[in-house]
Design a protein around this motif. Sequence first.
Motif, short mmCIF file in Angstrom:
data_model
loop_
_atom_site.label_atom_id
_atom_site.label_comp_id
_atom_site.label_asym_id
_atom_site.label_seq_id
_atom_site.Cartn_x
_atom_site.Cartn_y
_atom_site.Cartn_z
N ALA A 1 -6.70 10.41 4.92
CA ALA A 1 -5.60 9.65 4.35
C ALA A 1 -6.11 8.86 3.15
O ALA A 1 -7.31 8.77 2.90
N ASP A 2 -5.17 8.31 2.40
CA ASP A 2 -5.50 7.40 1.32
C ASP A 2 -5.48 5.99 1.91
O ASP A 2 -4.42 5.49 2.31
N TYR A 3 -6.65 5.35 1.99
CA TYR A 3 -6.72 4.08 2.70
C TYR A 3 -6.04 2.93 1.94
O TYR A 3 -5.86 1.85 2.49
N ALA A 4 -5.64 3.20 0.72
CA ALA A 4 -4.87 2.20 -0.01
C ALA A 4 -3.38 2.32 0.30
O ALA A 4 -2.59 1.43 -0.03
N ALA B 1 1.35 7.07 3.54
CA ALA B 1 1.71 8.19 2.67
C ALA B 1 1.26 9.51 3.30
O ALA B 1 0.50 9.52 4.26
N ASP B 2 1.72 10.62 2.73
CA ASP B 2 1.40 11.94 3.27
C ASP B 2 0.25 12.61 2.53
O ASP B 2 0.21 13.84 2.41
N ALA C 1 3.21 2.12 13.71
CA ALA C 1 3.59 3.21 12.81
C ALA C 1 2.38 4.00 12.33
O ALA C 1 2.43 5.24 12.25
N PHE C 2 1.27 3.32 12.02
CA PHE C 2 0.15 4.07 11.47
C PHE C 2 -0.49 5.01 12.47
O PHE C 2 -0.74 6.18 12.13
N PRO C 3 -0.82 4.61 13.71
CA PRO C 3 -1.41 5.58 14.65
C PRO C 3 -0.53 6.81 14.84
O PRO C 3 -1.02 7.94 14.91
N ALA C 4 0.80 6.62 14.94
CA ALA C 4 1.70 7.76 15.09
C ALA C 4 1.63 8.67 13.86
O ALA C 4 1.57 9.90 13.97
N HIS C 5 1.62 8.06 12.69
CA HIS C 5 1.53 8.84 11.45
C HIS C 5 0.20 9.57 11.35
O HIS C 5 0.14 10.73 10.92
N ARG D 1 0.31 12.65 13.67
CA ARG D 1 1.21 13.69 13.14
C ARG D 1 0.60 14.38 11.94
O ARG D 1 0.76 15.59 11.74
N SER D 2 -0.12 13.63 11.10
CA SER D 2 -0.77 14.21 9.93
C SER D 2 -1.85 15.21 10.34
O SER D 2 -1.98 16.29 9.73
N LYS D 3 -2.63 14.87 11.36
CA LYS D 3 -3.66 15.79 11.85
C LYS D 3 -3.04 17.08 12.37
O LYS D 3 -3.52 18.19 12.07
N ILE D 4 -1.98 16.94 13.14
CA ILE D 4 -1.31 18.12 13.71
C ILE D 4 -0.72 19.00 12.62
O ILE D 4 -0.85 20.23 12.65
#
Length: 301
Positions: free
Chosen positions: A79-82, A86-87, A131-135, A138-141
């Motif tokens: 991810a972009d840590y800033a 985001a996706d 929100a972030f852990p869920a995101h 989902r991004s990994k999947i």
Amino acid sequence: MTTEPVLVTGATGNQGGAVARALLAAGRPVRALVRDPSSAAAGRLAAAGATLVRGDLDDPASLEEPAAGAAAVFSMETADYANLMADFEVQRARNLVAAAREAGVEQIVHSSVSGAGNDDPGAFDEERWGAFPAHYWRSKIESERVVREAGFRTWTILRPAGFMENLKQPSLWFAGFTSNRLGVVNDLDVARPWIAVQDIGTATLAALADPRRFHGVVLELAGDALSLRRAVEILNSVRSTPIELPSAPEQALAWGVPPELAQSQRRMDTYPAPARPEMAHALGIETTTFEQWAHGAARSE
């Protein structure tokens, strides 16, 4: 042995660096994707024998030349840590996969995370976990799906457990990154899987050496399974300065554990990562025990 290079993403980081070192040690040509060839980390790769290629996973056009003529790709996106919500991670996977397919690359090894196969809807409960852990999950999947469905002749997905390296400063897991206070709200006495990043290199090398055997393999990758308390006991037996564990989650929070990290750690206790060493061993992949890693880490301090 093929003379065509393997394109390694994240080559200046932990995972990509481990993959590059494993391939170079085995005599496989490495094409290291870097944004800044003049950086110190890039210089170390070049000195080790890697060919540096400039590219940026956020810039699809910049990936065309690095992918051209590659035999395989090691794919690892973050991810972009800033901008954590985001996706970027998924889009980076799409950009890399598209460039590799356009270039005719036949094999990809993609690094995800242990537990990404969990399909329990509760694992993505934003109200409970944030929100972030869920995101993040989902991004990994979704990134895994992008790789599986891209049409490569052979693909392999690695799902590494938590890094042993997280217990070596500087690390997000320590209060202030460099203190000796381990900022964790997890249950300290429940066994959990661990992986040394060098084993990601070992597993990638195995997959690249035998593409057909590893085609379609989704490997939950771990080198050991032990509790945080036991891990710290082992580390403290070889360190000059002991690591301090929190007496309770409240103390860890007082030390300044970032809220997103605390949420992820609590979720980890509810949905433990399934990786275990025997999964890699069944495929003939040697892994590193925590004690082996700890002694090596102590020697490098």
